[in-house]
Write a protein that holds these residues in place. Structure first.
Motif, PDB file in Angstrom:
ATOM      1  N   ARG A  59       0.828  -1.195   0.000  1.00  0.00           N
ATOM      2  CA  ARG A  59       0.000   0.000   0.000  1.00  0.00           C
ATOM      3  C   ARG A  59       0.869   1.255   0.000  1.00  0.00           C
ATOM      4  O   ARG A  59       1.865   1.332   0.730  1.00  0.00           O
ATOM      5  N   ALA A  60       0.490   2.229  -0.814  1.00  0.00           N
ATOM      6  CA  ALA A  60       1.158   3.524  -0.872  1.00  0.00           C
ATOM      7  C   ALA A  60       0.115   4.612  -0.619  1.00  0.00           C
ATOM      8  O   ALA A  60      -1.002   4.546  -1.144  1.00  0.00           O
ATOM      9  N   THR A  61       0.484   5.613   0.181  1.00  0.00           N
ATOM     10  CA  THR A  61      -0.456   6.663   0.571  1.00  0.00           C
ATOM     11  C   THR A  61       0.215   8.023   0.458  1.00  0.00           C
ATOM     12  O   THR A  61       1.414   8.173   0.768  1.00  0.00           O
ATOM     13  N   TYR A  62      -0.573   9.008   0.019  1.00  0.00           N
ATOM     14  CA  TYR A  62      -0.103  10.401  -0.056  1.00  0.00           C
ATOM     15  C   TYR A  62      -1.099  11.290   0.686  1.00  0.00           C
ATOM     16  O   TYR A  62      -2.310  11.193   0.483  1.00  0.00           O
ATOM     17  N   ASN A  63      -0.586  12.147   1.568  1.00  0.00           N
ATOM     18  CA  ASN A  63      -1.412  13.087   2.316  1.00  0.00           C
ATOM     19  C   ASN A  63      -0.838  14.491   2.182  1.00  0.00           C
ATOM     20  O   ASN A  63       0.383  14.688   2.242  1.00  0.00           O
ATOM     21  N   LYS A  64      -1.738  15.460   2.030  1.00  0.00           N
ATOM     22  CA  LYS A  64      -1.306  16.846   1.910  1.00  0.00           C
ATOM     23  C   LYS A  64      -2.344  17.769   2.539  1.00  0.00           C
ATOM     24  O   LYS A  64      -3.547  17.593   2.325  1.00  0.00           O
ATOM     25  N   THR A  65      -1.877  18.729   3.333  1.00  0.00           N
ATOM     26  CA  THR A  65      -2.722  19.761   3.914  1.00  0.00           C
ATOM     27  C   THR A  65      -2.210  21.119   3.470  1.00  0.00           C
ATOM     28  O   THR A  65      -1.020  21.428   3.635  1.00  0.00           O
ATOM     29  N   LEU A  66      -3.100  21.923   2.882  1.00  0.00           N
ATOM     30  CA  LEU A  66      -2.758  23.282   2.473  1.00  0.00           C
ATOM     31  C   LEU A  66      -3.065  24.227   3.635  1.00  0.00           C
ATOM     32  O   LEU A  66      -4.225  24.395   4.009  1.00  0.00           O
ATOM     33  N   SER A  67      -2.018  24.817   4.196  1.00  0.00           N
ATOM     34  CA  SER A  67      -2.188  25.611   5.414  1.00  0.00           C
ATOM     35  C   SER A  67      -3.041  26.854   5.187  1.00  0.00           C
ATOM     36  O   SER A  67      -3.809  27.262   6.064  1.00  0.00           O
ATOM     37  N   GLN A  68      -2.945  27.476   4.027  1.00  0.00           N
ATOM     38  CA  GLN A  68      -3.681  28.715   3.789  1.00  0.00           C
ATOM     39  C   GLN A  68      -5.185  28.480   3.681  1.00  0.00           C
ATOM     40  O   GLN A  68      -5.985  29.229   4.250  1.00  0.00           O
ATOM     41  N   SER A  69      -5.592  27.459   2.964  1.00  0.00           N
ATOM     42  CA  SER A  69      -7.018  27.198   2.764  1.00  0.00           C
ATOM     43  C   SER A  69      -7.572  26.139   3.713  1.00  0.00           C
ATOM     44  O   SER A  69      -8.788  25.993   3.834  1.00  0.00           O
ATOM     45  N   GLY A  70      -6.687  25.375   4.381  1.00  0.00           N
ATOM     46  CA  GLY A  70      -7.136  24.298   5.265  1.00  0.00           C
ATOM     47  C   GLY A  70      -7.553  23.039   4.538  1.00  0.00           C
ATOM     48  O   GLY A  70      -8.071  22.104   5.149  1.00  0.00           O
ATOM     49  N   THR A  71      -7.321  22.976   3.229  1.00  0.00           N
ATOM     50  CA  THR A  71      -7.708  21.807   2.442  1.00  0.00           C
ATOM     51  C   THR A  71      -6.879  20.585   2.837  1.00  0.00           C
ATOM     52  O   THR A  71      -5.658  20.665   2.943  1.00  0.00           O
ATOM     53  N   GLN A  72      -7.568  19.464   3.053  1.00  0.00           N
ATOM     54  CA  GLN A  72      -6.913  18.206   3.381  1.00  0.00           C
ATOM     55  C   GLN A  72      -7.204  17.196   2.276  1.00  0.00           C
ATOM     56  O   GLN A  72      -8.364  16.961   1.934  1.00  0.00           O
ATOM     57  N   PHE A  73      -6.136  16.582   1.738  1.00  0.00           N
ATOM     58  CA  PHE A  73      -6.277  15.635   0.636  1.00  0.00           C
ATOM     59  C   PHE A  73      -5.511  14.358   0.964  1.00  0.00           C
ATOM     60  O   PHE A  73      -4.404  14.404   1.500  1.00  0.00           O
ATOM     61  N   SER A  74      -6.121  13.227   0.630  1.00  0.00           N
ATOM     62  CA  SER A  74      -5.481  11.930   0.865  1.00  0.00           C
ATOM     63  C   SER A  74      -5.773  11.003  -0.306  1.00  0.00           C
ATOM     64  O   SER A  74      -6.912  10.949  -0.794  1.00  0.00           O
ATOM     65  N   LEU A  75      -4.744  10.286  -0.763  1.00  0.00           N
ATOM     66  CA  LEU A  75      -4.876   9.319  -1.845  1.00  0.00           C
ATOM     67  C   LEU A  75      -4.104   8.062  -1.472  1.00  0.00           C
ATOM     68  O   LEU A  75      -2.937   8.137  -1.076  1.00  0.00           O
ATOM     69  N   SER A  76      -4.762   6.910  -1.587  1.00  0.00           N
ATOM     70  CA  SER A  76      -4.139   5.653  -1.194  1.00  0.00           C
ATOM     71  C   SER A  76      -4.429   4.583  -2.235  1.00  0.00           C
ATOM     72  O   SER A  76      -5.551   4.500  -2.755  1.00  0.00           O
ATOM     73  N   THR A 103     -15.332 -13.484  -2.034  1.00  0.00           N
ATOM     74  CA  THR A 103     -14.915 -12.407  -2.923  1.00  0.00           C
ATOM     75  C   THR A 103     -13.530 -11.929  -2.495  1.00  0.00           C
ATOM     76  O   THR A 103     -13.330 -11.545  -1.348  1.00  0.00           O
ATOM     77  N   HIS A 104     -12.581 -11.964  -3.417  1.00  0.00           N
ATOM     78  CA  HIS A 104     -11.173 -11.726  -3.097  1.00  0.00           C
ATOM     79  C   HIS A 104     -10.705 -10.438  -3.771  1.00  0.00           C
ATOM     80  O   HIS A 104     -10.652 -10.355  -4.992  1.00  0.00           O
ATOM     81  N   GLU A 105     -10.358  -9.447  -2.948  1.00  0.00           N
ATOM     82  CA  GLU A 105      -9.949  -8.154  -3.490  1.00  0.00           C
ATOM     83  C   GLU A 105      -8.515  -8.216  -4.021  1.00  0.00           C
ATOM     84  O   GLU A 105      -7.609  -8.703  -3.359  1.00  0.00           O
ATOM     85  N   GLN A 106      -8.328  -7.698  -5.226  1.00  0.00           N
ATOM     86  CA  GLN A 106      -7.000  -7.677  -5.843  1.00  0.00           C
ATOM     87  C   GLN A 106      -6.301  -6.336  -5.617  1.00  0.00           C
ATOM     88  O   GLN A 106      -5.149  -6.292  -5.196  1.00  0.00           O
ATOM     89  N   LYS A 107      -6.995  -5.233  -5.893  1.00  0.00           N
ATOM     90  CA  LYS A 107      -6.415  -3.910  -5.699  1.00  0.00           C
ATOM     91  C   LYS A 107      -7.515  -2.914  -5.359  1.00  0.00           C
ATOM     92  O   LYS A 107      -8.696  -3.164  -5.610  1.00  0.00           O
ATOM     93  N   ARG A 108      -7.101  -1.778  -4.792  1.00  0.00           N
ATOM     94  CA  ARG A 108      -8.084  -0.803  -4.297  1.00  0.00           C
ATOM     95  C   ARG A 108      -7.462   0.589  -4.320  1.00  0.00           C
ATOM     96  O   ARG A 108      -6.263   0.765  -4.066  1.00  0.00           O
ATOM     97  N   ILE A 109      -8.297   1.585  -4.612  1.00  0.00           N
ATOM     98  CA  ILE A 109      -7.905   2.987  -4.568  1.00  0.00           C
ATOM     99  C   ILE A 109      -8.882   3.730  -3.661  1.00  0.00           C
ATOM    100  O   ILE A 109     -10.101   3.562  -3.776  1.00  0.00           O
ATOM    101  N   ASP A 110      -8.350   4.540  -2.741  1.00  0.00           N
ATOM    102  CA  ASP A 110      -9.164   5.369  -1.848  1.00  0.00           C
ATOM    103  C   ASP A 110      -8.733   6.820  -1.980  1.00  0.00           C
ATOM    104  O   ASP A 110      -7.533   7.120  -2.092  1.00  0.00           O
ATOM    105  N   MET A 111      -9.711   7.724  -1.933  1.00  0.00           N
ATOM    106  CA  MET A 111      -9.436   9.153  -2.036  1.00  0.00           C
ATOM    107  C   MET A 111     -10.355   9.900  -1.083  1.00  0.00           C
ATOM    108  O   MET A 111     -11.525   9.539  -0.917  1.00  0.00           O
ATOM    109  N   SER A 112      -9.841  10.952  -0.431  1.00  0.00           N
ATOM    110  CA  SER A 112     -10.676  11.798   0.409  1.00  0.00           C
ATOM    111  C   SER A 112     -10.212  13.239   0.279  1.00  0.00           C
ATOM    112  O   SER A 112      -9.019  13.522   0.137  1.00  0.00           O
ATOM    113  N   LEU A 113     -11.180  14.146   0.309  1.00  0.00           N
ATOM    114  CA  LEU A 113     -10.916  15.583   0.206  1.00  0.00           C
ATOM    115  C   LEU A 113     -11.821  16.288   1.198  1.00  0.00           C
ATOM    116  O   LEU A 113     -13.039  16.069   1.207  1.00  0.00           O
ATOM    117  N   ASN A 114     -11.241  17.137   2.044  1.00  0.00           N
ATOM    118  CA  ASN A 114     -12.003  17.876   3.041  1.00  0.00           C
ATOM    119  C   ASN A 114     -11.647  19.362   2.939  1.00  0.00           C
ATOM    120  O   ASN A 114     -10.463  19.728   2.980  1.00  0.00           O
TER     121      ASN A 114
END
Length: 238
Positions: A59-76, A103-114
């Protein structure tokens, strides 16, 4: 267990174990000016009574928070090495009935934006899963907004789902929470499901006593599915 070695590098590990199943996770996270990156691997071992299967999920994950706007982004993104990897949920299904078709999961993508908006918050959550079996991917997309009016907090949301058969389903949600005095609160939630009817739930929780030594909760639920209703009432105290 998580440990920060310095302001740039952290390490983490964990284990999930039960009878005839175990999974060990090892990972590391790197903090950079462009966001935080993490990479981990989970190795599972399952003994279903017929054979022992071992597999690894990356699993690989990327997280970023923009301090000026408060935007939170996550991609996994995650992927299994082969069909020998089992998540705890998949392992429990196999151990419960080794002959079942899992049911057997092979791969998965998750994304969140706040995104904070004044006193409220707008969020977007999405996921998509692919499977080793020959079936359509499952995907889900949820959009919502939360805020408060005086002492009343509310949340509006809509979720679009697509199951493995390619069938779409949409769920609308309204949640309300309000204090009743200083020691109790009332919570209500209404769900409208295009395929499974409506569900309404209300709960009252609070504390009592001079030192708040008593706590209680009362819940009532009304569930309608294909015009067949189910009503349940429950309570708890300590």
């Amino acid at each position: 267990l998580q440990h920060g070695f310095n302001n740039l590098l952290s390490g983490y590990t964990g284990i999930n174990a039960m009878d005839d199943y175990s999974a060990l996770l090892l990972g590391s996270a790197l903090n950079t000016p462009w966001g935080a990156f993490s990479l981990d691997a989970t190795h599972s071992t399952l003994d279903d009574g017929k054979s022992t299967q071992q597999g690894t999920r990356y699993r690989a994950t990327y997280n970023k928070t923009l301090s000026q706007s408060g935007t939170q982004f996550s991609l996994s993104g995650s992927r299994s090495s082969d069909e020998s990897y089992f998540s705890p949920r998949e392992a429990m299904m196999v151990l419960d009935d080794p002959d079942t078709s899992t049911t057997h999961e092979q791969k998965r993508i998750d994304m969140s934006l706040n995104q904070p908006i004044n006193s409220g918050s707008l969020y977007l959550i999405g996921s998509k899963s692919w499977y080793w079996q020959e079936q359509e991917p499952q995907q889900s997309l949820q959009l919502g907004y939360s805020n408060s009016i005086g002492a009343v907090s509310y949340q509006l949301g809509v979720q679009q789902n697509q199951d493995s058969s390619g069938e779409d389903d949409r769920v609308y949600t309204l949640s309300l929470s309000m204090p009743l005095g200083n020691r109790s609160s009332l919570n209500m939630q209404l769900n409208h499901d295009q395929h499974n009817g409506d569900q309404m739930q209300g709960s009252l929780t609070g504390v009592a006593g001079e030192e708040s030594e008593l706590s209680y909760g009362i819940t009532a639920t009304r569930d309608t599915n294909n015009e067949q209703g189910l009503t349940s009432v429950g309570g708890n105290g300590s």
